[in-house]
Design an enzyme around this catalytic site. Structure first.
Site, PDB file in Angstrom:
ATOM      1  N   ASP A 177     -49.038  -6.028  12.063  1.00 47.47           N
ATOM      2  CA  ASP A 177     -47.796  -6.786  12.126  1.00 47.47           C
ATOM      3  C   ASP A 177     -48.072  -7.983  13.006  1.00 47.47           C
ATOM      4  OD1 ASP A 177     -45.120  -6.788  11.030  1.00 47.47           O
ATOM      5  OD2 ASP A 177     -44.470  -6.870  13.104  1.00 47.47           O
ATOM      6  N   LYS A 216     -61.148 -20.216  11.270  1.00 48.49           N
ATOM      7  CA  LYS A 216     -59.874 -19.592  11.656  1.00 48.49           C
ATOM      8  C   LYS A 216     -60.110 -18.160  12.133  1.00 48.49           C
ATOM      9  CE  LYS A 216     -55.380 -17.910  10.206  1.00 48.49           C
ATOM     10  NZ  LYS A 216     -54.393 -17.622   9.165  1.00 48.49           N
TER      11      LYS A 216
HETATM   12  P1  IMP Z   1     -46.692  -9.892   8.935  1.00 53.06           P
HETATM   13  O1  IMP Z   1     -45.483  -9.183   9.427  1.00 53.06           O
HETATM   14  O2  IMP Z   1     -47.912  -9.503   9.662  1.00 53.06           O
HETATM   15  O3  IMP Z   1     -46.823  -9.820   7.459  1.00 53.06           O
HETATM   16  O4  IMP Z   1     -46.526 -11.450   9.273  1.00 53.06           O
HETATM   17  C1  IMP Z   1     -45.246 -12.013   9.273  1.00 53.06           C
HETATM   18  C2  IMP Z   1     -45.286 -13.492   9.119  1.00 53.06           C
HETATM   19  O5  IMP Z   1     -45.923 -14.089  10.252  1.00 53.06           O
HETATM   20  C3  IMP Z   1     -46.028 -14.026   7.914  1.00 53.06           C
HETATM   21  O6  IMP Z   1     -45.244 -13.991   6.748  1.00 53.06           O
HETATM   22  C4  IMP Z   1     -46.291 -15.454   8.367  1.00 53.06           C
HETATM   23  O7  IMP Z   1     -45.141 -16.235   8.231  1.00 53.06           O
HETATM   24  C5  IMP Z   1     -46.553 -15.275   9.863  1.00 53.06           C
HETATM   25  N1  IMP Z   1     -47.999 -15.144  10.111  1.00 53.06           N
HETATM   26  C6  IMP Z   1     -48.690 -14.025  10.463  1.00 53.06           C
HETATM   27  N2  IMP Z   1     -50.006 -14.291  10.588  1.00 53.06           N
HETATM   28  C7  IMP Z   1     -50.151 -15.587  10.288  1.00 53.06           C
HETATM   29  C8  IMP Z   1     -51.294 -16.448  10.207  1.00 53.06           C
HETATM   30  O8  IMP Z   1     -52.465 -16.072  10.424  1.00 53.06           O
HETATM   31  N3  IMP Z   1     -51.036 -17.723   9.873  1.00 53.06           N
HETATM   32  C9  IMP Z   1     -49.788 -18.191   9.615  1.00 53.06           C
HETATM   33  N4  IMP Z   1     -48.712 -17.446   9.636  1.00 53.06           N
HETATM   34  C10 IMP Z   1     -48.883 -16.132   9.982  1.00 53.06           C
END
Ligand code: IMP
Length: 212
Positions: A72, A185
């Site tokens: 997350d 990255k």
């Molecule tokens: P998740 O809950 O880990 O799926 O991430 C939630 C949200 O955080 C994603 O939909 C992106 O908007 C943002 N996010 C997480 N990691 C990244 C990254 O490496 N680059 C850009 N946005 C990110």
């Protein structure tokens, strides 16, 4: 390092899967939910990255019985008291739309001088037996974290990556994450650091005779 066992990575986000697989290389064999034949959409009802990662990892482990890693992550902006944080995916509204998220962030940050922000990742691993300090075998969830400091630009730059990458410039660099190669990255990113912690743990456990 060992560990060619199959791990389910609790996501269908193809960018995340390819980033994570590039980071772990041949040390772990990550399969997406789709590849594992699982159709599940876990409600991320937690109010912290830890809580949401645990919800996803536990739900997927219960379905597959395979070691599972869930991530997350999100963007935390100082001037917005840590927002969008755990709500990063849907910041601009439903359904998830990265462009709308970036537009909302730009508008919230209009005229704001303090542009500092950080990306954070919490990985939760469930279903992997491991050793406690006194040699007992444990089954409890484990957490690994990574963060990267940077700033929010006033316009989007670059077209690689995903999410808020075009607006985030890591500290000490001239380019946004969206202008960097995947390798660049991954070497700096919150997800890269969190997976590096997980791999460090796996190599220590295997060297010290753990049950990983
Ligand atoms: P998740 O809950 O880990 O799926 O991430 C939630 C949200 O955080 C994603 O939909 C992106 O908007 C943002 N996010 C997480 N990691 C990244 C990254 O490496 N680059 C850009 N946005 C990110």
């Amino acid at each position: 390092m060992q560990n060619q066992r199959k791990w389910v990575f609790a996501t269908n986000n193809s960018h995340k899967i390819s980033e994570a697989q590039a980071i772990v290389g041949t040390n772990m064999n990550l399969v997406s939910l789709r590849e594992a034949g699982i159709d599940i959409d876990v409600d991320e009802t937690g109010t912290s990255f830890e809580a949401n990662a645990l919800l996803k990892a536990q739900a997927v482990f219960e379905l597959t019985g395979l070691p599972c890693v869930a991530d997350d992550s999100g963007l935390c902006v100082n001037a917005l008291d840590g927002a969008p944080g755990v709500y990063s995916a849907r910041y601009g509204g439903e359904p998830v739309d990265h462009r709308k998220n970036n537009e909302k962030l730009l508008s919230e940050m209009q005229g704001v001088q303090d542009r500092r922000a950080q990306f954070k990742t919490v990985l939760c691993v469930v279903g992997l037996p491991h050793m406690s300090g006194d040699g007992a075998e444990l089954q409890k969830p484990m957490f690994f974290e990574g963060a990267v400091e940077g700033e929010i630009l006033t316009e989007m730059n670059g077209s690689d990556g995903f999410g808020y990458d075009p607006l985030f410039r890591p500290e000490g660099y001239e380019q946004t994450f969206a202008e960097m190669s995947a390798n660049q990255k991954n070497a700096l990113s919150h997800r890269g650091k969190a997976f590096a912690e997980l791999m460090r743990f796996l190599s220590i456990e295997s060297v010290e005779g753990g049950v990983v």
